[in-house]
Design an enzyme around this catalytic site. Structure first.
Site, PDB file in Angstrom:
ATOM      1  N   GLY B 195       0.799  -1.221   0.000  1.00 20.97           N
ATOM      2  CA  GLY B 195       0.000   0.000   0.000  1.00 20.97           C
ATOM      3  C   GLY B 195       0.826   1.262   0.000  1.00 20.97           C
ATOM      4  O   GLY B 195       1.983   1.263  -0.432  1.00 20.97           O
ATOM      5  N   VAL B 220      -5.291  -7.912  -7.227  1.00 19.44           N
ATOM      6  CA  VAL B 220      -5.132  -7.563  -5.814  1.00 19.44           C
ATOM      7  C   VAL B 220      -3.847  -6.754  -5.632  1.00 19.44           C
ATOM      8  O   VAL B 220      -2.758  -7.229  -5.942  1.00 19.44           O
ATOM      9  CB  VAL B 220      -5.108  -8.817  -4.922  1.00 19.44           C
ATOM     10  CG1 VAL B 220      -5.164  -8.403  -3.459  1.00 19.44           C
ATOM     11  CG2 VAL B 220      -6.261  -9.736  -5.264  1.00 19.44           C
ATOM     12  N   LEU B 221      -3.994  -5.556  -5.141  1.00 19.87           N
ATOM     13  CA  LEU B 221      -2.881  -4.611  -5.038  1.00 19.87           C
ATOM     14  C   LEU B 221      -1.682  -5.207  -4.299  1.00 19.87           C
ATOM     15  O   LEU B 221      -1.821  -5.697  -3.174  1.00 19.87           O
ATOM     16  CB  LEU B 221      -3.367  -3.347  -4.304  1.00 19.87           C
ATOM     17  CG  LEU B 221      -2.345  -2.218  -4.189  1.00 19.87           C
ATOM     18  CD1 LEU B 221      -2.040  -1.634  -5.545  1.00 19.87           C
ATOM     19  CD2 LEU B 221      -2.817  -1.145  -3.222  1.00 19.87           C
ATOM     20  N   ASP B 222      -0.503  -5.124  -4.912  1.00 23.41           N
ATOM     21  CA  ASP B 222       0.761  -5.540  -4.282  1.00 23.41           C
ATOM     22  C   ASP B 222       0.775  -7.016  -3.908  1.00 23.41           C
ATOM     23  O   ASP B 222       1.554  -7.420  -3.047  1.00 23.41           O
ATOM     24  CB  ASP B 222       1.063  -4.682  -3.040  1.00 23.41           C
ATOM     25  CG  ASP B 222       1.244  -3.214  -3.398  1.00 23.41           C
ATOM     26  OD1 ASP B 222       1.627  -2.932  -4.542  1.00 23.41           O
ATOM     27  OD2 ASP B 222       0.991  -2.353  -2.540  1.00 23.41           O
ATOM     28  N   GLU B 223      -0.079  -7.817  -4.517  1.00 20.04           N
ATOM     29  CA  GLU B 223      -0.090  -9.238  -4.158  1.00 20.04           C
ATOM     30  C   GLU B 223       0.206 -10.162  -5.333  1.00 20.04           C
ATOM     31  O   GLU B 223       0.032 -11.368  -5.224  1.00 20.04           O
ATOM     32  CB  GLU B 223      -1.440  -9.615  -3.521  1.00 20.04           C
ATOM     33  CG  GLU B 223      -1.735  -8.819  -2.286  1.00 20.04           C
ATOM     34  CD  GLU B 223      -2.372  -9.630  -1.182  1.00 20.04           C
ATOM     35  OE1 GLU B 223      -2.921 -10.706  -1.459  1.00 20.04           O
ATOM     36  OE2 GLU B 223      -2.315  -9.158  -0.033  1.00 20.04           O
TER      37      GLU B 223
END
Lengths: 278, 278, 278, 278
Positions: B195, B220-223
């Site tokens: 994040g 999915v953000l940063d995943e």
């Protein structure tokens, strides 16, 4: 070693006092954290021609320097030999590393006993001539067993505790009651993979680095002030058990570095961060 | 490059086919992930005396090898020159690093355009002779602007996208619509500090290492699957801005390593993990 | 594990043989060194449904594969338990690290004895239940003592020797006579600071990194094929004794990694270089 | 920033002077090298309410502090903008890295010109708006060309020179004549692989790590005081050209770190070693 609200003249005041009393400064490390306007200092000086007797140094420093500066401070002597107790469960690599250094007299420390919730390392403790106390922990006896552990630590005037892959979570009561530092090794680069089975988590996430973190224990699991961290590179070829194997070397070295820094009084905690003077 | 359910004889079947057609294997990397019983292979072979013409290789491999093995596969030629589009915002260090390599012809890649939500690097793009497209993003126009970006990527037959510290989060629609890989650089050792403002988070947590992570973008953000990570040591002396400064070198190098691995077809994604053959 | 002159069809020939006899390949690593046109391969396969009995595998591989390919090869079984002898002098950290792993059964190895030129670690050997042989070395008795050591190694059918900070230089005769591998740990990142007192040399030169190197011993001091190296960062604050202290952790971990790689048959020596399949 | 013979009261004297004149210390780093009984100090203080005017600070410090302490010292102001000249040949990665930082205003520095013995980067210099001077070097004109370079450096009052993979060895005369610092990047972890073709040497030796070293130039090739070093892991899979490629990232980052440390006056040279206050 001390810290206080930052303002002008702090280094001058402290070093002037040492100088006027005939001390020669061997090491001086100072740090100002501008975010919190906080001043940190660590000074090592030679007592060989110091005008103040060893027994009076603390009192004199307090009345002549510390009180005026509102310094949160402590003074220790390099010939002091603190008492450290090791807690261990079924993973022995950190314990072995500590014991090898202990027997080699690498550290100026005394280990009056080893505490465990399993009997696995009883013979190892005996092999090194260190008393071993077994406190098996179950839900129903945890509180009573911890009470006994605390009594033992107090009776022996233990200076700090090292959790060398101790797989029981200390209760909030234990952490609240035990006033001296507790150093833990967590097998991940915190804050990644806090909690249980960090190597399994690391494997699932597909990271390219695994780590280990030595930190002071606070009431919040795996969230205390970090003393030392390190990592090692992994690849898709590393299974969970490869990570566990490779992580062992990391954990033992990181924990031992943290113990060394702590023994040398190189660590100052402020809030949830550490100042590590190296 | 391919992967399939693991079973006996896979390496033999593939290498036999290459051998029988006169190819000499230059590199072969193979990996079995026993957790998912999955077999991964990357083979580089010399075409100079290969019996099958370049245009027919894929078809023949498909019918003679891949279909039988149920291999999920692709073949590329080392003289192919993929098209890569760079997205950037206001932090230029990754862009500069990419452009320097581009102008030095370090990579076999074409950069047909640079996309940004800010005009800051328009003159830099011009300096390198690369078209620069400005798509300012606000809440009300995000969807429309992303649509235009997608049209542009499609029109130019772009092979993959690099987010070089692009500070806009791509919408789920963008990620779902764009079928080719998107590589992002995140300025932390994920999964720690996902994040916003990872260096601020790192400072607050008091970590002793900061990191950077290059990964494929998923919804999915940063995943998404991690391609490459690295870290650098920090201390209490490093303020947030010191971390940002030191992190820049890490980010650009980690991102460029990931681009290189991707360009060389050294990365196979399976689930949320990558096999990186180095 | 083997290597030979590179030519077409090598991987195919070897994997085909394993496949046809019902073996499932667990790991395959292959490397071609184009500088010397040399092909290296390491294959691990499952014997559970292999058509050839364990006792015949080597013979059959030899006649059916290796001779035709002119492969320089060896086959070992993962349940073999090699015999390793440790030589030590007065620095115990590598010995301790080895013994802790030994007692923890981390490695599949047997240590039938420890050899030293000093009595310092006799009690440690006893503590671990390992016979300790003392061979004090002086100029006039060196040759005779080494002869006795060689006899002992031969009598016990020792598979390899580890010099765990053994501070005597083995004579050319010893190295020439002893046909099995000897692994040494040198306390610098070779080729920097070969020879005596590497930390003193490192301090004098003002390097910002110190290292350790595990290598096979050849007749030329500190010039044998390197198995593993690593470094740790130092600064002007590190005195020679700090470097020695910090280097100890490096040395023991690097040596133990090398022993592990050697035990797992992951290292192939060719000329003065190693191929390390990880 | 200064150093002198170590004796009692040095920190007290310097900090007292700053305090009495109304300066607030922002950073203080101090180091005593007991081997040479030498005291090193770096102090940053805030001038906003300092009693002494900027123009007089040096004079007053000299007469009131430095002379008495026999301190070898210098004072610089954080708003000074030193002049740095870059020498380059045919390898551009360090130059690019410097220019990207320059144009991004990452450093407080002025680059009044770029000097090269090849025309390769003339257009790059022009692209960044920096004058480019070509001094082709052959055996017969080397001395004359270096004379012209020196004149240019003197005329422009250049503060320091950076050799960004400049492939000509500066003559002893050049080094002797140019009184300001020269920073060089060598593509190995010195003292390993000094001289020509270090990656070829590294490949031949079979090392598992390659490195880069930024150092001040002295009359002895590759033997000046080291400012910064770093390494990256390599394997048998890395050919010489892979090492060259991977080394480029190392070289540029290590050189730029050294330039940053130099610009921030964090480096003190004493003998052939550096004190780097970080």
């Amino acid at each position: 070693m001390g810290h206080c609200q930052d303002r002008e003249g702090l280094v001058a005041a402290i070093t002037q006092w040492i100088f006027e009393n005939g001390g020669n400064i061997l090491h001086l490390d100072q740090h100002v954290d501008p975010n919190v306007s906080r001043f940190f200092i660590r000074v090592e000086w030679d007592l060989s021609s110091f005008a103040i007797g060893k027994n009076e140094i603390s009192d004199r420093f307090k009345s002549q320097v510390a009180e005026q500066l509102q310094l949160d401070w402590s003074i220790t002597f390099s010939d002091a030999r603190p008492k450290m107790v090791v807690f261990v469960s079924k993973e022995g690599h950190c314990l072995w590393d500590i014991l090898a250094r202990y027997q080699s007299e690498e550290w100026n420390v005394e280990i009056p006993l080893i505490i465990s919730n399993h009997e696995k390392f009883e013979s190892v403790a005996r092999q090194f001539g260190i008393p071993f106390y077994l406190f098996p922990i179950a839900r129903e006896n945890k509180s009573a067993q911890e009470r006994k552990e605390l009594d033992l630590l107090e009776k022996l005037k233990v200076d700090f505790v090292v959790l060398a892959r101790y797989m029981q979570i200390l209760s909030d009561e234990f952490v609240a009651c035990y006033k001296n530092p507790i150093i833990n090794i967590h097998h991940s680069f915190l804050p990644a993979f806090a909690g249980a089975k960090p190597y399994h988590q690391a494997y699932e996430r597909g990271v390219k680095l695994i780590g280990a973190t030595a930190h002071y224990v606070t009431s919040v699991l795996d969230e205390g002030p970090i003393i030392e961290q390190d990592i090692v590179r992994v690849s898709h070829r590393d299974s969970v058990s490869d990570m566990i194997r490779r992580g062992r070397d990391l954990e033992k070295v990181v924990l031992s570095r943290a113990i060394f820094l702590h023994l040398n009084r190189q660590v100052i905690v402020h809030g949830n961060r550490t100042v590590v003077f190296t």
